[in-house]
Design an enzyme around this catalytic site. Sequence first.
Site, PDB file in Angstrom:
ATOM      1  N   SER A   1       0.829  -1.208   0.000  1.00 14.03           N
ATOM      2  CA  SER A   1       0.000   0.000   0.000  1.00 14.03           C
ATOM      3  C   SER A   1       0.858   1.250   0.000  1.00 14.03           C
ATOM      4  O   SER A   1       1.963   1.266   0.559  1.00 14.03           O
ATOM      5  CB  SER A   1      -0.898  -0.004   1.244  1.00 14.03           C
ATOM      6  OG  SER A   1      -1.511   1.237   1.447  1.00 14.03           O
TER       7      SER A   1
ATOM      8  N   LYS B   1       1.794  -3.433   6.663  1.00 12.23           N
ATOM      9  CA  LYS B   1       2.263  -3.482   5.274  1.00 12.23           C
ATOM     10  C   LYS B   1       3.769  -3.234   5.209  1.00 12.23           C
ATOM     11  O   LYS B   1       4.495  -3.905   4.466  1.00 12.23           O
ATOM     12  CB  LYS B   1       1.512  -2.466   4.416  1.00 12.23           C
ATOM     13  CG  LYS B   1       0.035  -2.768   4.233  1.00 12.23           C
ATOM     14  CD  LYS B   1      -0.187  -4.092   3.518  1.00 12.23           C
ATOM     15  CE  LYS B   1      -1.653  -4.381   3.269  1.00 12.23           C
ATOM     16  NZ  LYS B   1      -1.861  -5.697   2.635  1.00 12.23           N
TER      17      LYS B   1
ATOM     18  N   TYR C   1      -2.549  -0.794  10.707  1.00 14.53           N
ATOM     19  CA  TYR C   1      -2.740  -1.369   9.366  1.00 14.53           C
ATOM     20  C   TYR C   1      -1.571  -1.012   8.456  1.00 14.53           C
ATOM     21  O   TYR C   1      -0.969  -1.884   7.825  1.00 14.53           O
ATOM     22  CB  TYR C   1      -4.053  -0.877   8.737  1.00 14.53           C
ATOM     23  CG  TYR C   1      -4.072  -1.088   7.239  1.00 14.53           C
ATOM     24  CD1 TYR C   1      -4.243  -2.370   6.701  1.00 14.53           C
ATOM     25  CD2 TYR C   1      -3.882  -0.023   6.355  1.00 14.53           C
ATOM     26  CE1 TYR C   1      -4.226  -2.567   5.338  1.00 14.53           C
ATOM     27  CE2 TYR C   1      -3.855  -0.221   4.992  1.00 14.53           C
ATOM     28  CZ  TYR C   1      -4.035  -1.490   4.479  1.00 14.53           C
ATOM     29  OH  TYR C   1      -3.994  -1.692   3.121  1.00 14.53           O
TER      30      TYR C   1
END
Length: 338
Positions: free
Chosen positions: A124, A153, A149
Site C-alpha cells: 500500500s 504493510k 494497518y
Amino acid sequence: MKILITGGAGFIGSHTAVALNEAGMIPVLIDNFSNSEKSALEGIKKITGKVFDFYEGDCNDIEFLRKVFSDHHIDGIIHFAASKAVGESVENPLKYYENNVGSIFTMIHVMREFNVKKLVFSSSCTVYGEPDYIPVDENAARKPANSPYGNTKAIAEDILSDLVKSGEDLQIISLRYFNPIGAHESGEIGELPSGVPSNLVPFITQTAIGKRSKLTIFGNDYNTQDGSNIRDFIHVVDLANAHIAALKYTQKKNGPFYDVFNIGTGRGNSVLELIKTFEKVNQLKLNYEIGPRRPGDTVKIYGDVSKANKLLNWKTEKSLEDALKDAWNWELKLAGSK
C-alpha cells in the site's frame, strides 16, 4: 499456470481472478469471508463462465494451506488476504499484526515446503505516510505509519525483502497501490464493504442510492486547489491487470529477487473533484456536507508509476469517469438483487 489468490472473494481478489482467466492462467481461490461475500464467487462464474477451485479457510492455518498446496501444483501466489480497516486497526492492533503479518510467516513456510518461488504481495502507498514530494516514487523514504494497518504493510515488505537479501531463492514483488475504486463493467462483482464503508466511493454510492443519509467530507481547508484531500484513484480492473503483469515479470527472474512498484494512475484528484465527477457522469446530485478534518489523513498523495509502466509493461486504461460509472452500476445491481 495455476495461481493461488488469497482473499480471492474480496474486492481486488475477485477482479484479479477474472484478469488471470483472461490471461490464460487458472486461479485457485482462498477466502475466509471475514470481509467478503460468497456472492463474489458467483459473480466470477457469471463473468468467466467457469467455476474455479475455491477453499474456505484462514491463511494463518498452516494445515489448511498445506491441503491447498497438496491438491494443486501452484506456480505462483498473489497474496491479498489481510484485515484492512484503518480505524479498526487503531482500536484492535493485535488482530492486525496477527492476521496481516502472521499470514506472511505461514505462507512463506508453506511455499518452502512445496517449492513455490513466485509471490506478488499486496502492499500500500500508506508506507509513504505524508510524502516529502509528489508524485512519490519508489525511492521515497517510508514514513512511520499512521496506523497499525499501515505498519503491517511496512513490516511485511521488510520480511519479504530481508528473506531475499538472505539468499532465499524467491522471486517476490510488492505492489504499493493507491486508491482502488470502481467495479467490473458487467456489474457482477465490485466492492462489498461490511457495515459502514471505510472507503470513499462505496460511501458515495450508498449515499446516492439512499442507504446513507449524507456523505461527510473531512475538511475543505487543506493546502490543495479546492481545500479537500488529494488521492490517486485507480480503477480496480487496471489494478487487477497490474498483478498479472507483476506475475509475468517474476517469471523472467531466477534466484533471489525482490522489488517494489507503485500502482496508480500517476495523477491526483481531490475528494470534491471525485464527487463532482460522480454527479456529472451519473447525472445525479449527492447529499454531502463539509465536516472537520479527520486525524491521520494524508493531505496529498499520488504516485509516480513510470517504473511499473517501463519494467512491468503495464499502464492504466480506464478513466476516473469509467470507475465512477462502474461503481454506480454495481450499486444499482446490488439494489436490484435484493
